[in-house]
Design an enzyme around this catalytic site. Structure first.
Site, mmCIF file in Angstrom:
data_model
loop_
_atom_site.group_PDB
_atom_site.id
_atom_site.type_symbol
_atom_site.label_atom_id
_atom_site.label_comp_id
_atom_site.label_asym_id
_atom_site.label_seq_id
_atom_site.Cartn_x
_atom_site.Cartn_y
_atom_site.Cartn_z
ATOM 1 N N GLN A 106 4.669 -2.412 -2.412
ATOM 2 C CA GLN A 106 5.476 -1.264 -2.285
ATOM 3 C C GLN A 106 5.927 -1.256 -0.680
ATOM 4 O O GLN A 106 6.934 -0.513 -0.235
ATOM 5 C CB GLN A 106 5.272 0.010 -2.760
ATOM 6 C CG GLN A 106 3.957 0.502 -2.041
ATOM 7 C CD GLN A 106 3.314 1.674 -2.429
ATOM 8 O OE1 GLN A 106 2.769 1.572 -3.522
ATOM 9 N NE2 GLN A 106 3.422 2.961 -1.912
ATOM 10 N N CYS A 119 4.689 4.346 -5.190
ATOM 11 C CA CYS A 119 3.350 3.848 -6.186
ATOM 12 C C CYS A 119 3.602 4.231 -7.602
ATOM 13 O O CYS A 119 3.607 3.454 -8.540
ATOM 14 C CB CYS A 119 2.349 4.250 -5.522
ATOM 15 S SG CYS A 119 2.153 6.107 -5.396
ATOM 16 N N HIS A 142 -1.493 9.043 -5.205
ATOM 17 C CA HIS A 142 -1.311 7.541 -5.456
ATOM 18 C C HIS A 142 -1.210 7.370 -6.908
ATOM 19 O O HIS A 142 -2.270 7.548 -7.585
ATOM 20 C CB HIS A 142 -2.232 6.521 -4.523
ATOM 21 C CG HIS A 142 -1.882 5.266 -4.642
ATOM 22 N ND1 HIS A 142 -0.680 4.817 -4.028
ATOM 23 C CD2 HIS A 142 -2.583 3.927 -4.892
ATOM 24 C CE1 HIS A 142 -0.686 3.594 -3.991
ATOM 25 N NE2 HIS A 142 -1.540 3.167 -4.554
#
Length: 443
Positions: free
Chosen positions: A64, A70, A364
């Site tokens: 990314q 993410c 995340h």
């Protein structure tokens, strides 16, 4: 009652410090190397051997780069894994830039919707202040990705490749948020002036036109039709012409996204287990799929993930990756750092307390691609990250089961795999949570 720090207290603190074992040596170590390096426990590495009893072959990891996509990478990776098996693809990615474009465009409209919804509140109200703090950002949740795909489909990366701004999103975020805050002033003033709804809609349309232009210059124009060419693992050539993003998704992925549901573990008093929850003002597509979570015990949470891995399908999950983790070695383990021993003080918050007091939340999203079962119980998990192949084991991380207990908050599984009691619970109308609830955190 106020409590001023006195000279006597400082003298006592200094005397207590000198009584600490090896205090001078520890001061030198921490000032030179930092807290994490000084408290690093190498024993945790030996317990994070990347060998798993269930281990899906999911290929090379993606990257990314300097963006907060993410959640998008993780979701598209789960689809890529399935597609790669069906069509024999190697080194293939779906376009994260394509979904990124539409996410930012839809988030702008979603922001306008919430600005108008709260326009009669003062700018100092908590809701308005929360909206203006970050009008839009890179992060998201699984249901938000589903809302995008249901409206816009997906494309292979060859049809809409990465650009400077998709891989390094700080400049586009700064630009968009400045423009959106300016637009908020205008929309709130129109409401204060009691203008017609038609005039507000016309102004809003002009605003969206400018946002579309900014995004097109930054990411390129999203394809409407494209050709898909690839060679499979047997080196056979394939070409599929005149695809649309929707027809590509239907033909090459073919998932019914309604089959997948969000499961969370939030052990706080305000969220009883086996109930569903949604979050006010959280989303991206106006009129699209809403965020909905089913809160379950950690035992149920992990068993659902294990069952999906056993069935050969990877699992999207959200966690607080910055806690007790070694990014370079790819280890997430509660024992990787021992700050308590280093400083001679306890760090003893529970998972519920960390959520309630802002110490932790989902930050995340990654993908579970394996698990090591010992006597039927998980000991560690294999994690596909989206930080490229230079970290961890070629981009894969090892997560201890104890770490999952404390810092994993969300997984996405097939609805059909839920036991009957959870199917019934998942069908409930969700309880509406405040916009700033930790379960509304964006990965």
């Amino acid at each position: 009652m106020s409590h001023e720090i006195t000279t006597e207290q400082l003298k006592q603190f200094n005397q207590d410090l000198k009584k600490q074992p090896a205090s001078s040596a520890l001061e030198r170590a921490v000032t030179k190397n930092g807290i994490l390096a000084s408290s690093y426990d190498w024993h945790a590495i030996s317990e994070s051997d990347p060998v798993f009893s269930i281990d899906l072959d999911t290929g090379d990891v993606s990257n990314q780069k300097q963006s907060g996509r993410c959640w998008m990478f993780a979701a598209l990776n789960t689809m890529r894994h399935d597609m790669a098996q069906k069509f024999g693809l190697k080194k293939f990615e779906l376009s994260q830039s394509y979904t990124f474009f539409w996410d930012k465009f839809e988030k702008a409209n979603y922001f306008y919707e919430n600005v108008l919804k709260t326009a009669q509140q003062p700018a100092s109200s908590r809701e308005v202040a929360w909206l203006m703090e970050t009008p839009q950002q890179d992060g998201g949740q699984w249901d938000m990705l589903c809302a995008l795909i249901e409206k816009y489909g997906v494309v292979p990366q060859s049809a809409m490749p990465e650009t400077y701004n998709s891989s390094k999103s700080n400049e586009i975020n700064t630009t968009l948020n400045r423009k959106l805050r300016e637009n908020a002033i205008t929309l709130r003033q129109l409401v204060a002036d009691n203008v017609s709804e038609d005039q507000i809609n016309d102004t809003r349309n002009e605003m969206l036109n400018a946002i579309y232009r900014i995004l097109t210059y930054s990411f390129g124009q999203p394809p409407v039709k494209f050709d898909f060419e690839y060679r499979d693992e047997q080196k056979n050539y394939h070409r599929d012409a005149d695809l649309t993003p929707q027809s590509f998704f239907k033909k090459y992925i073919g998932w019914n996204l309604d089959d997948y549901v969000s499961i969370i573990n939030a052990p706080t008093e305000d969220k009883p287990y086996n109930r569903t929850y949604t979050i006010d003002m959280l989303g991206n597509v106006v009129g699209g799929r809403s965020v909905k979570h089913l809160n379950v015990t950690m035992n149920d949470f992990k068993q659902l993930a294990i069952d999906q891995l056993k069935a050969g399908e990877s699992v999207w999950f959200g966690c607080d990756v910055g806690q007790s983790s070694d990014r370079q070695k790819g280890i997430m383990d509660l024992n990787i750092y021992n700050e308590a021993e280093l400083f001679g003080t306890l760090f003893a918050m529970t998972k519920a307390q960390r959520l309630d007091y802002g110490e932790s939340m989902m930050t995340h999203a990654m993908v579970l691609t394996g698990v090591d079962l010992v006597d039927g119980k998980p000991s560690k998990w294999k994690v596909e990250n989206s930080w490229g192949p230079k970290v961890g084991t070629k981009g894969y991380f090892v997560m201890s089961d104890a770490w999952m207990d404390e810092f994993c908050y969300q997984i996405v599984v097939k609805k059909e795999a839920l036991p009957d009691k959870l199917k019934t619970a998942q069908a409930q109308e969700p309880v509406l949570l405040k916009p700033w609830d930790p379960m509304g955190a964006l990965a």
